[in-house]
Scaffold this motif. Structure first.
Motif, PDB file in Angstrom:
ATOM      1  N   PRO A 120       0.820  -1.224   0.000  1.00  0.00           N
ATOM      2  CA  PRO A 120       0.000   0.000   0.000  1.00  0.00           C
ATOM      3  C   PRO A 120       0.851   1.271   0.000  1.00  0.00           C
ATOM      4  N   ALA A 121       0.226   2.381  -0.366  1.00  0.00           N
ATOM      5  CA  ALA A 121       0.950   3.649  -0.504  1.00  0.00           C
ATOM      6  C   ALA A 121       1.602   4.061   0.816  1.00  0.00           C
ATOM      7  N   ASN A 122       0.861   3.915   1.903  1.00  0.00           N
ATOM      8  CA  ASN A 122       1.422   4.237   3.217  1.00  0.00           C
ATOM      9  C   ASN A 122       1.413   2.972   4.071  1.00  0.00           C
ATOM     10  N   PRO A 123       2.495   2.183   3.966  1.00  0.00           N
ATOM     11  CA  PRO A 123       2.484   0.876   4.646  1.00  0.00           C
ATOM     12  C   PRO A 123       2.309   0.998   6.159  1.00  0.00           C
ATOM     13  N   ARG A 124       2.902   2.043   6.745  1.00  0.00           N
ATOM     14  CA  ARG A 124       2.813   2.169   8.205  1.00  0.00           C
ATOM     15  C   ARG A 124       1.354   2.367   8.642  1.00  0.00           C
ATOM     16  N   ALA A 125       0.651   3.243   7.910  1.00  0.00           N
ATOM     17  CA  ALA A 125      -0.757   3.496   8.244  1.00  0.00           C
ATOM     18  C   ALA A 125      -1.578   2.214   8.076  1.00  0.00           C
ATOM     19  N   TRP A 126      -1.261   1.472   7.017  1.00  0.00           N
ATOM     20  CA  TRP A 126      -1.971   0.212   6.781  1.00  0.00           C
ATOM     21  C   TRP A 126      -1.750  -0.740   7.946  1.00  0.00           C
ATOM     22  N   LEU A 127      -0.484  -0.841   8.382  1.00  0.00           N
ATOM     23  CA  LEU A 127      -0.145  -1.773   9.461  1.00  0.00           C
ATOM     24  C   LEU A 127      -0.832  -1.374  10.770  1.00  0.00           C
ATOM     25  N   VAL A 128      -0.829  -0.068  11.065  1.00  0.00           N
ATOM     26  CA  VAL A 128      -1.465   0.392  12.302  1.00  0.00           C
ATOM     27  C   VAL A 128      -2.955   0.101  12.254  1.00  0.00           C
ATOM     28  N   SER A 129      -3.576   0.450  11.142  1.00  0.00           N
ATOM     29  CA  SER A 129      -5.024   0.304  11.113  1.00  0.00           C
ATOM     30  C   SER A 129      -5.410  -1.175  11.061  1.00  0.00           C
ATOM     31  N   THR A 130      -4.618  -2.002  10.339  1.00  0.00           N
ATOM     32  CA  THR A 130      -4.892  -3.443  10.343  1.00  0.00           C
ATOM     33  C   THR A 130      -4.690  -4.012  11.749  1.00  0.00           C
ATOM     34  N   GLY A 131      -3.608  -3.604  12.380  1.00  0.00           N
ATOM     35  CA  GLY A 131      -3.328  -4.074  13.744  1.00  0.00           C
ATOM     36  C   GLY A 131      -4.460  -3.738  14.684  1.00  0.00           C
ATOM     37  N   ARG A 132      -4.966  -2.506  14.532  1.00  0.00           N
ATOM     38  CA  ARG A 132      -6.038  -2.095  15.432  1.00  0.00           C
ATOM     39  C   ARG A 132      -7.304  -2.925  15.214  1.00  0.00           C
ATOM     40  N   PHE A 133      -7.640  -3.162  13.929  1.00  0.00           N
ATOM     41  CA  PHE A 133      -8.841  -3.965  13.682  1.00  0.00           C
ATOM     42  C   PHE A 133      -8.660  -5.411  14.140  1.00  0.00           C
ATOM     43  N   LYS A 134      -7.434  -5.920  13.991  1.00  0.00           N
ATOM     44  CA  LYS A 134      -7.168  -7.283  14.476  1.00  0.00           C
ATOM     45  C   LYS A 134      -7.366  -7.345  15.995  1.00  0.00           C
ATOM     46  N   ALA A 135      -6.925  -6.281  16.681  1.00  0.00           N
ATOM     47  CA  ALA A 135      -7.068  -6.259  18.143  1.00  0.00           C
ATOM     48  C   ALA A 135      -8.532  -6.211  18.543  1.00  0.00           C
ATOM     49  N   ILE A 136      -9.308  -5.412  17.791  1.00  0.00           N
ATOM     50  CA  ILE A 136     -10.743  -5.342  18.080  1.00  0.00           C
ATOM     51  C   ILE A 136     -11.375  -6.716  17.891  1.00  0.00           C
ATOM     52  N   ASP A 137     -10.998  -7.387  16.800  1.00  0.00           N
ATOM     53  CA  ASP A 137     -11.497  -8.746  16.556  1.00  0.00           C
ATOM     54  C   ASP A 137     -11.163  -9.668  17.710  1.00  0.00           C
ATOM     55  N   ARG A 138      -9.915  -9.568  18.123  1.00  0.00           N
ATOM     56  CA  ARG A 138      -9.444 -10.453  19.184  1.00  0.00           C
ATOM     57  C   ARG A 138     -10.243 -10.220  20.468  1.00  0.00           C
ATOM     58  N   LEU A 139     -10.463  -8.939  20.785  1.00  0.00           N
ATOM     59  CA  LEU A 139     -11.229  -8.630  21.992  1.00  0.00           C
ATOM     60  C   LEU A 139     -12.663  -9.146  21.869  1.00  0.00           C
ATOM     61  N   ARG A 140     -13.217  -9.028  20.649  1.00  0.00           N
ATOM     62  CA  ARG A 140     -14.582  -9.528  20.418  1.00  0.00           C
ATOM     63  C   ARG A 140     -14.641 -11.029  20.637  1.00  0.00           C
TER      64      ARG A 140
END
Lengths: 409, 122
Positions: free
Chosen positions: A50-70
């Motif tokens: 992706p164009a901004n890999p860091r932003a992608w990683l942060v936002s993917t990480g955050r959604f993964k964490a939300i999934d995990r908590l769910r």
């Protein structure tokens, strides 16, 4: 995917620092970081980077964490807050400035004075520098299980006692920065001269400390931060000359052509910038002393008068016995060994019980120069009784055995 | 978040003070407490009488046993507590630093644990 390895090295600590802020939990953030990189490894070969890999990683990480908590079905406060903020702030919280702040937050949290010194060192290496637990253990000659436990305890205290993820403001910043700088310098010294054992230079630790110093210098360019970086660079510049075949070479006997001139000029430039600024302190002065040594073409050319003047200033700021001892050695170079001895004797009472062998080693050296070989012999023996590091011990033994048997007078 | 600040000092230091000095320190503590309460930072607290007055109680095999003195002899003695309300540990540390006797002894700051029906923390 080689590109991803590279990206992991460059970005994983930044992504982690931001995830800890967004998720409010070290362990959750680490899991999220790994899941984000796993997702990248899975998806990027098809979709492209992706164009901004860091932003992608942060936002993917955050959604993964939300999934995990769910999945854990823990509908606690964290989850609600996370879901509310997840969409809103991704772009603003990923601006370079905010990410820099996150890295500082991570450093200040790992170096919080409410954590033990050992925990601060281990946590900083693990979380800020990205070393594995095994690497941290190797660096401290400890068992991985010991280090792992230390890190787990530290993270629990951060969470349970609620150590905030923030860079302190106002008057607290100065005090807390001292704690951060102390951790960095301790790391450097662990690498420069291992406190025990036969390994004189655990250079990887010194490198990590210099890396941390550079990072801090970028994020918080205060005089003492620059001073510490300069000090480490100047000391490290001598590392190739400091040891030969496992044996310690003192400053006097070092082959100065082995000194790293590029690091020296960088260090000197940093000191010259930092010294005149308000907020200059002990690290700047120690760096300035190292710079004077570095500028001398030979040991005999050393400008001891300037070094003594710098030690005078340093002693005013930090009136400790160790500084007083170094000042006494400099004074002996300017005003003669007897003047130095007069200052060292009263310091022994404080330094000897703390196992500070260098106090006796310094006195031995001055007595040797005065031709008082019997006294020098007794001093070397006392230094040997206190020394823990094998190369230092062998150095002292060589000094001792090279003493003439009869006093000069 | 609630934190408790346990106040420790060597009782001897206080015993060595003149009545006037000791009263002045107590007045300082009263003013400090008033300020903490007014700031909404202090929920409760109390100073304690000397450890000489302490009795330690244990229940073993259903029987109460009592012994004279505190449960452990320490260099500094527990002298009182403050129950604080703070945003985080940094604020709790700052509040602890406002306790006048911190100049003489030590303040141990600890988060308060919630008693729950289940899932209790350890």
């Amino acid at each position: 995917m080689q590109q991803l390895d590279e990206l992991y090295r460059q970005e994983s600590r930044r992504v982690l620092a931001t995830l800890i802020r967004l998720l409010g939990d070290f362990d959750l953030a680490e899991e999220a970081l790994h899941e984000a990189f796993a997702a990248a490894l899975d998806q990027w070969p098809q979709t492209g980077v992706p164009a901004n890999p860091r932003a992608w990683l942060v936002s993917t990480g955050r959604f993964k964490a939300i999934d995990r908590l769910r999945r854990r079905s823990r509908h606690d406060q964290i989850l609600t807050e996370l879901q509310q903020t997840a969409e809103q702030e991704t772009t603003s919280s990923l601006a370079d400035e905010a990410v820099g702040d996150d890295r500082l937050r991570l450093i200040f949290t790992c170096c919080h004075p409410a954590l033990s010194t050992e925990a601060r060192l281990a946590l900083t290496l693990r979380e800020v520098c990205g070393l594995t637990t095994e690497e941290v253990a190797r660096a401290f000659l400890a068992r991985p299980s010991t280090i792992a436990q230390r890190i787990v305890r530290a993270k629990s205290k951060i969470r349970d006692a609620r150590i905030p993820y923030e860079v302190p403001a106002g008057p607290q910043l100065h005090e807390r920065l001292q704690s951060v700088l102390a951790v960095v310098y301790l790391l450097y010294n662990e690498g420069y001269a291992a406190s025990a054992g036969d390994q004189l230079q655990r250079q990887s630790l010194s490198r990590e400390a210099i890396h941390l110093g550079r990072l801090l210098g970028q994020l918080l360019p205060q005089p003492e931060v620059m001073g510490l970086l300069a000090l480490m660079l100047l000391q490290d510049a001598r590392s190739a000359a400091r040891v030969s075949a496992g044996e310690l070479i003192t400053l006097e006997d070092q082959d100065r052509s082995l000194w790293d001139q590029k690091q020296i000029s960088e260090g000197i430039e940093l000191v010259e910038q930092a010294l005149p600024r308000p907020g200059m302190g002990p690290y700047c002065l120690q760096a300035a002393i190292a710079a004077v040594h570095a500028e001398a073409a030979t040991y005999a050319d050393t400008d001891w008068a300037q070094i003594l003047a710098l030690y005078d200033l340093l002693y005013k700021l930090t009136p400790t016995s160790v500084v007083a001892l170094n000042r006494a050695v400099a004074l002996a170079m300017v005003h003669g060994p007897e003047a130095g001895l007069e200052l060292i004797d009263p310091l022994l009472e404080d330094l000897a019980p703390r196992g500070y062998h260098l106090a006796y080693a310094a006195r031995a050296e001055l007595n040797r120069r005065l031709g008082r070989y019997e006294q020098a012999r007794r001093d070397y023996e006392q230094a040997l009784a206190l020394v823990e590091q094998a190369p230092e011990q062998r150095h002292l033994e060589r000094q001792l055995s090279s003493l003439p048997t009869v006093d000069a007078q | 978040m609630k934190y408790i600040a346990l106040v420790y000092y060597r009782e001897q230091i206080m015993n060595d003070m003149s009545q006037q000095e000791w009263d002045a320190l107590n007045q300082e503590c009263i003013a400090g407490v008033e300020k903490l309460v007014a700031d909404g930072k202090m929920l409760d607290g109390a100073p304690l009488l000397s450890v000489d007055t302490a009795t330690t109680v244990r229940v073993r095999e259903g029987r109460i046993t009592t012994t004279d003195g505190p449960f452990a002899e320490t260099r500094e003695q527990l002298a009182g507590f403050y129950l604080l309300e703070a945003r985080d540990l940094n604020e709790a540390i700052q509040l602890g630093g406002r306790i006048p006797t911190a100049r003489y002894g030590s303040i141990e700051v600890r988060p308060v644990r919630e008693l729950r029906a289940e899932d209790n923390e350890r």
